[in-house]
Design a protein around this motif. Sequence first.
Motif, short mmCIF file in Angstrom:
data_model
loop_
_atom_site.label_atom_id
_atom_site.label_comp_id
_atom_site.label_asym_id
_atom_site.label_seq_id
_atom_site.Cartn_x
_atom_site.Cartn_y
_atom_site.Cartn_z
N THR A 1 37.47 46.92 36.19
CA THR A 1 36.40 46.71 35.23
C THR A 1 35.14 47.48 35.65
O THR A 1 34.14 47.46 34.95
CB THR A 1 36.05 45.22 35.15
OG1 THR A 1 35.83 44.72 36.47
CG2 THR A 1 37.18 44.42 34.51
N ALA B 1 43.51 48.64 40.38
CA ALA B 1 42.39 47.88 40.92
C ALA B 1 42.37 48.03 42.45
O ALA B 1 43.39 48.24 43.09
CB ALA B 1 42.52 46.41 40.55
N SER C 1 37.91 44.34 39.83
CA SER C 1 38.57 43.77 38.65
C SER C 1 38.27 42.27 38.67
O SER C 1 37.57 41.78 39.56
CB SER C 1 40.08 44.01 38.68
OG SER C 1 40.69 43.23 39.69
#
Length: 267
Positions: free
Chosen positions: A239, A203, A226
Motif C-alpha cells: 500500500t 509486500a 501492506s
Amino acid sequence: MPFEADFAHAVNRTTDSLEPDLTALLGGAVQRGRSRRRRRSAGVIAGVGTCAAVAAAALAIPGTSVGTHLGGSDMEMVALAMPRSAISGDQMTAALQKTFPGGRFSQVTGQSNNPSDPRGGLVANGGLVLDDGQGAAFVGVSTVRLKLPLKDGDGLNCERTPARPAGDTCAMSELPSSAAIPGGAVVMFEQSAAKQPATADTARRWTVTVTVKSTGGQLQLVEWNSTGGGSGADTPKPTRVAPPLSEQQVVAALTGEVWAPILGAVA
C-alpha cells in the motif's frame, strides 16, 4: 487473517523454551513469536511466524512477538528469562500508538506476559494497522528478556541457515552505553520480501531488534508496507513504498522515553 503471520512470530518466541507446535497455533501468525529467532545452529524449532497474529488475531497466545519469519530445522534456540514484572497488552499498544503520533489506528490488539507463570507467556506484544496519510501499514512490537550471557540467536546475529533469499538483507550495529541503555545494545536491521521470487507488487517487512547487552532486555518492531503479515500469496499487496519509520527512527523510538518503562520492566 492478514496479521496472523506476524503474531505467530511472537508465539514462537515464547515457545523457544517450551517447544510447542507453533504451526498449529496460528498457521503462521506472528512469525517470530518472536519466533523470528532465526537461530543459526541446529536445534529443535517450532517454526511458524510470530507477531503478525498480534494485530488481526488479537490472539491470546502466550509469548509472541511481531514479525514474520519461517522456522527451519537448522535454527538455534535462544534461552529466555522471566521478565522482571508484568506488561499488559494495553501498555504495548499504547506505547506503539505513541511511537506514531498523528496516525490513525485500527485493528489494535495486544498480548500480555505473565512473570508469575511461565505457561502464561514470556513475551508481551502489540500490533495495529496504521494510517499516516502515506498508505496503510501493519506495525507490531514485542518485548522479551533473553538469558545472560547473550549468545548467537534471534536479534543477535545475521548468520542463518538456510541462507537468506536474494534481495533480503540483514545488518548489525551497536549502540554505546548510556543512561537509557546501560552497557550498550546490539541492533539488528532486517528487510524481507513476503514471497520469493519477489516482484514489484510483493509486500515487504522491515524489522528492527534492539537487545540491551547488560540485561538481555529486547524490543523488536516490525513494519510492513501492506496492511498485514501473512506469507506468499496470502500477504496483502503493498500500500506504500517505504515503511512508516526509517530504521534510525525506530531505534530512536525504542531507546527513547516512550519504551523505557517497558524495556525496564522486562529486563
